[in-house]
Design a protein around this motif. Structure first.
Motif, mmCIF file in Angstrom:
data_model
loop_
_atom_site.group_PDB
_atom_site.id
_atom_site.type_symbol
_atom_site.label_atom_id
_atom_site.label_comp_id
_atom_site.label_asym_id
_atom_site.label_seq_id
_atom_site.Cartn_x
_atom_site.Cartn_y
_atom_site.Cartn_z
ATOM 1 N N GLN A 1 0.860 -1.196 0.000
ATOM 2 C CA GLN A 1 0.000 0.000 0.000
ATOM 3 C C GLN A 1 0.886 1.231 0.000
ATOM 4 O O GLN A 1 1.911 1.270 0.660
ATOM 5 N N GLN A 2 0.455 2.256 -0.741
ATOM 6 C CA GLN A 2 1.156 3.543 -0.768
ATOM 7 C C GLN A 2 0.317 4.583 -0.046
ATOM 8 O O GLN A 2 -0.903 4.544 -0.108
ATOM 9 N N GLY A 3 0.974 5.541 0.610
ATOM 10 C CA GLY A 3 0.324 6.693 1.254
ATOM 11 C C GLY A 3 -0.632 6.346 2.377
ATOM 12 O O GLY A 3 -1.822 6.483 2.166
ATOM 13 N N PRO A 4 -0.215 5.939 3.517
ATOM 14 C CA PRO A 4 1.176 5.644 3.882
ATOM 15 C C PRO A 4 1.599 4.268 3.354
ATOM 16 O O PRO A 4 0.773 3.386 3.144
ATOM 17 N N THR A 5 2.905 4.135 3.158
ATOM 18 C CA THR A 5 3.432 2.857 2.686
ATOM 19 C C THR A 5 3.301 1.819 3.790
ATOM 20 O O THR A 5 3.688 2.056 4.928
ATOM 21 N N ARG A 6 2.720 0.708 3.436
ATOM 22 C CA ARG A 6 2.588 -0.429 4.347
ATOM 23 C C ARG A 6 3.227 -1.643 3.681
ATOM 24 O O ARG A 6 3.214 -1.770 2.460
ATOM 25 N N TYR A 7 3.764 -2.515 4.524
ATOM 26 C CA TYR A 7 4.512 -3.651 4.022
ATOM 27 C C TYR A 7 3.877 -4.971 4.455
ATOM 28 O O TYR A 7 3.235 -5.061 5.490
ATOM 29 N N GLU A 8 4.110 -5.976 3.619
ATOM 30 C CA GLU A 8 3.756 -7.338 3.987
ATOM 31 C C GLU A 8 5.046 -8.156 4.037
ATOM 32 O O GLU A 8 6.070 -7.744 3.482
ATOM 33 N N TYR A 9 4.976 -9.278 4.701
ATOM 34 C CA TYR A 9 6.134 -10.146 4.894
ATOM 35 C C TYR A 9 5.796 -11.496 4.283
ATOM 36 O O TYR A 9 4.915 -12.204 4.756
ATOM 37 N N VAL A 10 6.506 -11.833 3.198
ATOM 38 C CA VAL A 10 6.200 -13.009 2.398
ATOM 39 C C VAL A 10 7.353 -14.003 2.513
ATOM 40 O O VAL A 10 8.526 -13.625 2.452
ATOM 41 N N LEU A 11 7.004 -15.266 2.662
ATOM 42 C CA LEU A 11 8.032 -16.308 2.732
ATOM 43 C C LEU A 11 8.856 -16.334 1.452
ATOM 44 O O LEU A 11 8.314 -16.243 0.344
ATOM 45 N N THR A 12 10.153 -16.480 1.613
ATOM 46 C CA THR A 12 11.058 -16.688 0.479
ATOM 47 C C THR A 12 11.164 -18.192 0.239
ATOM 48 O O THR A 12 10.637 -19.004 1.009
ATOM 49 N N ASP A 13 11.878 -18.585 -0.798
ATOM 50 C CA ASP A 13 12.126 -20.015 -1.025
ATOM 51 C C ASP A 13 12.838 -20.621 0.179
ATOM 52 O O ASP A 13 12.505 -21.731 0.611
ATOM 53 N N LEU A 14 13.801 -19.876 0.722
ATOM 54 C CA LEU A 14 14.517 -20.364 1.905
ATOM 55 C C LEU A 14 13.563 -20.526 3.078
ATOM 56 O O LEU A 14 13.595 -21.531 3.789
#
Length: 178
Positions: free
Chosen positions: A69-82
């Motif tokens: 999301q932009q304005g405000p920027t929000r982040y998600e946390y996604v599993l990597t291959d590792l």
């Protein structure tokens, strides 16, 4: 930390994911949680502890931080291959915990997604399909990069040990000496 612990795969893994909150965050990530507030609500973890754990998981390459999301920027946390590669470890830990409980006391079980039948996870050798829980049939041995303490513990004089000097070591690619 002992010198040999810095190169021991078990020690380095426990250092990376052995903390209580880390395993629970990863468990939630495997269940599809990606957002800070989802993790916080699910786990009842403090904001500061969750922030610390998520930063560590991102730094260790187990989760990726992505803006959603932009304005405000929000982040998600996604599993990597590792990160995804740790799922069998969490499944095995949960199965071990369940194995000590009567069936009626289990709060979570692993089931086949198609049939709904409960499954019993086991760790097997990929080549033979044999279970690895027999400590007499399967033992740790010094690996190609083993030195010092690892050679003393798992070297050629131990059950399943591998050569650490001479022609056999050269043929197998194992280091010579300690």
């Amino acid at each position: 930390m002992r010198l040999e612990d810095r190169t021991c795969p078990l020690s380095t893994t426990v250092r990376q994911v052995g903390e209580w909150w880390t395993l629970l965050i990863l468990h939630d990530a495997f269940d599809g949680y990606t957002r800070f507030d989802q993790f916080q609500e699910s786990l009842g973890i403090s904001s500061s502890m969750l922030t610390t754990r998520l930063k560590t998981l991102v730094a260790d390459g187990l989760l990726e931080r992505r803006p959603y999301q932009q304005g405000p920027t929000r982040y998600e946390y996604v599993l990597t291959d590792l990160g995804r590669s740790l799922r069998p470890v969490l499944v095995a830990l949960a199965a071990w915990g369940n194995s000590r409980l009567p069936a009626e006391d289990r709060t979570m079980v692993l089931v086949d997604a198609t049939t709904g039948a409960e499954v019993e996870p086991v760790v097997v050798d990929a080549a033979s399909g044999r279970r690895l829980d027999d400590s007499e049939k399967y033992v740790f041995a010094a690996g190609p990069a083993a030195t010092g303490g690892m050679l003393a513990r798992y070297g050629p004089d131990r059950p399943g040990g591998r050569p650490d000097s001479g022609e056999d070591a050269v043929k197998s690619g194992y280091p010579q000496g300690s």
